[in-house]
Motif scaffolding. Sequence first.
Motif, short mmCIF file in Angstrom:
data_model
loop_
_atom_site.label_atom_id
_atom_site.label_comp_id
_atom_site.label_asym_id
_atom_site.label_seq_id
_atom_site.Cartn_x
_atom_site.Cartn_y
_atom_site.Cartn_z
N THR A 146 0.86 -1.17 0.00
CA THR A 146 0.00 0.00 0.00
C THR A 146 0.90 1.23 0.00
O THR A 146 1.78 1.35 0.85
CB THR A 146 -0.92 0.01 1.23
N TYR A 147 0.66 2.12 -0.94
CA TYR A 147 1.50 3.30 -1.10
C TYR A 147 0.64 4.56 -0.99
O TYR A 147 -0.47 4.59 -1.51
CB TYR A 147 2.18 3.28 -2.47
N GLU A 148 1.18 5.58 -0.33
CA GLU A 148 0.49 6.87 -0.27
C GLU A 148 1.07 7.76 -1.36
O GLU A 148 2.25 8.09 -1.34
CB GLU A 148 0.65 7.55 1.08
N VAL A 149 0.23 8.10 -2.31
CA VAL A 149 0.63 8.92 -3.45
C VAL A 149 0.21 10.36 -3.17
O VAL A 149 -0.92 10.61 -2.74
CB VAL A 149 -0.04 8.42 -4.75
N LYS A 150 1.12 11.28 -3.41
CA LYS A 150 0.83 12.70 -3.18
C LYS A 150 1.29 13.49 -4.39
O LYS A 150 2.33 13.18 -4.98
CB LYS A 150 1.56 13.19 -1.93
N VAL A 151 0.50 14.47 -4.75
CA VAL A 151 0.91 15.37 -5.83
C VAL A 151 0.87 16.81 -5.32
O VAL A 151 -0.02 17.18 -4.57
CB VAL A 151 0.02 15.23 -7.09
N ASP A 152 1.89 17.56 -5.69
CA ASP A 152 1.89 19.00 -5.42
C ASP A 152 1.62 19.68 -6.75
O ASP A 152 2.47 19.69 -7.65
CB ASP A 152 3.24 19.46 -4.85
N VAL A 153 0.42 20.22 -6.89
CA VAL A 153 -0.02 20.84 -8.12
C VAL A 153 0.17 22.35 -7.99
O VAL A 153 -0.44 22.98 -7.13
CB VAL A 153 -1.51 20.52 -8.40
N THR A 154 1.05 22.89 -8.83
CA THR A 154 1.30 24.33 -8.83
C THR A 154 0.41 24.97 -9.88
O THR A 154 0.39 24.54 -11.04
CB THR A 154 2.77 24.63 -9.13
N ILE A 155 -0.32 25.99 -9.45
CA ILE A 155 -1.30 26.65 -10.31
C ILE A 155 -0.90 28.10 -10.49
O ILE A 155 -0.48 28.77 -9.54
CB ILE A 155 -2.71 26.54 -9.70
N ASN A 156 -1.03 28.58 -11.72
CA ASN A 156 -0.80 29.98 -12.04
C ASN A 156 0.62 30.42 -11.65
O ASN A 156 0.81 31.40 -10.96
CB ASN A 156 -1.86 30.86 -11.37
N ASN A 157 1.61 29.64 -12.10
CA ASN A 157 3.03 29.94 -11.88
C ASN A 157 3.39 30.14 -10.42
O ASN A 157 4.13 31.06 -10.06
CB ASN A 157 3.46 31.14 -12.71
N GLY A 158 2.89 29.30 -9.56
CA GLY A 158 3.30 29.31 -8.16
C GLY A 158 2.45 30.16 -7.24
O GLY A 158 2.74 30.25 -6.05
N LYS A 159 1.41 30.77 -7.75
CA LYS A 159 0.57 31.59 -6.88
C LYS A 159 -0.29 30.73 -5.95
O LYS A 159 -0.73 31.19 -4.92
CB LYS A 159 -0.28 32.53 -7.71
N CYS A 160 -0.50 29.45 -6.32
CA CYS A 160 -1.26 28.52 -5.50
C CYS A 160 -0.68 27.12 -5.66
O CYS A 160 -0.21 26.76 -6.73
CB CYS A 160 -2.72 28.47 -5.93
N THR A 161 -0.72 26.36 -4.58
CA THR A 161 -0.32 24.95 -4.64
C THR A 161 -1.40 24.13 -3.95
O THR A 161 -1.85 24.47 -2.86
CB THR A 161 1.03 24.72 -3.95
N VAL A 162 -1.81 23.04 -4.60
CA VAL A 162 -2.80 22.12 -4.06
C VAL A 162 -2.10 20.77 -3.94
O VAL A 162 -1.35 20.38 -4.83
CB VAL A 162 -4.01 22.01 -5.01
N SER A 163 -2.36 20.04 -2.85
CA SER A 163 -1.66 18.77 -2.63
C SER A 163 -2.59 17.63 -2.24
O SER A 163 -2.57 17.17 -1.10
CB SER A 163 -0.59 18.97 -1.55
N PRO A 164 -3.40 17.14 -3.18
CA PRO A 164 -4.22 15.97 -2.83
C PRO A 164 -3.34 14.73 -2.71
O PRO A 164 -2.27 14.65 -3.31
CB PRO A 164 -5.19 15.85 -4.01
N LYS A 165 -3.78 13.78 -1.91
CA LYS A 165 -3.06 12.51 -1.77
C LYS A 165 -4.07 11.39 -1.62
O LYS A 165 -5.23 11.62 -1.33
CB LYS A 165 -2.10 12.55 -0.58
N ARG A 166 -3.58 10.16 -1.82
CA ARG A 166 -4.44 9.00 -1.72
C ARG A 166 -3.60 7.75 -1.53
O ARG A 166 -2.42 7.76 -1.85
CB ARG A 166 -5.34 8.84 -2.93
N SER A 167 -4.21 6.70 -1.04
CA SER A 167 -3.54 5.42 -0.91
C SER A 167 -3.87 4.54 -2.10
O SER A 167 -4.99 4.56 -2.61
CB SER A 167 -4.01 4.70 0.37
#
Length: 119
Positions: free
Chosen positions: A94-115
């Motif tokens: 079981t692995y926890e996958v995480k993404v750091d999504v950079t939006i609008n050239n770094g003005k926002c970052t979203v980090s959803p994750k899941r197993s």
Amino acid sequence: MKTKLLGILFLTVTVFSMLSSCRKVEEDIVDCLSESILTSLHAHISETNPKQVEFNVSHSGENQITSIVWNFGDGTTTTTSNTTVTHLYNAVGTYEVKVDVTINNGKCTVSPKRSVDIQ
């Protein structure tokens, strides 16, 4: 009688749909530049190779995704501007996958994750 039968049929279809869903989605919502952005992380395990997973990030909003850092939970990371990647796991687990999504050239970052369960 007809109304009662339709209600039972609807309930049966609804319960079956909820129980048989194979979607694997994790969502995260942030406020970015006065806009709520919903970002989803999807995982689709290959039918031919159960250790191969396709990941996809989708988002709502006017702002564009400029980069994604993918952390697959097995020590492997990669940075792309693509919203879809494929990863091959070497071992069952079981692995926890995480993404750091950079939006609008770094003005926002979203980090959803899941197993993800690899068989």
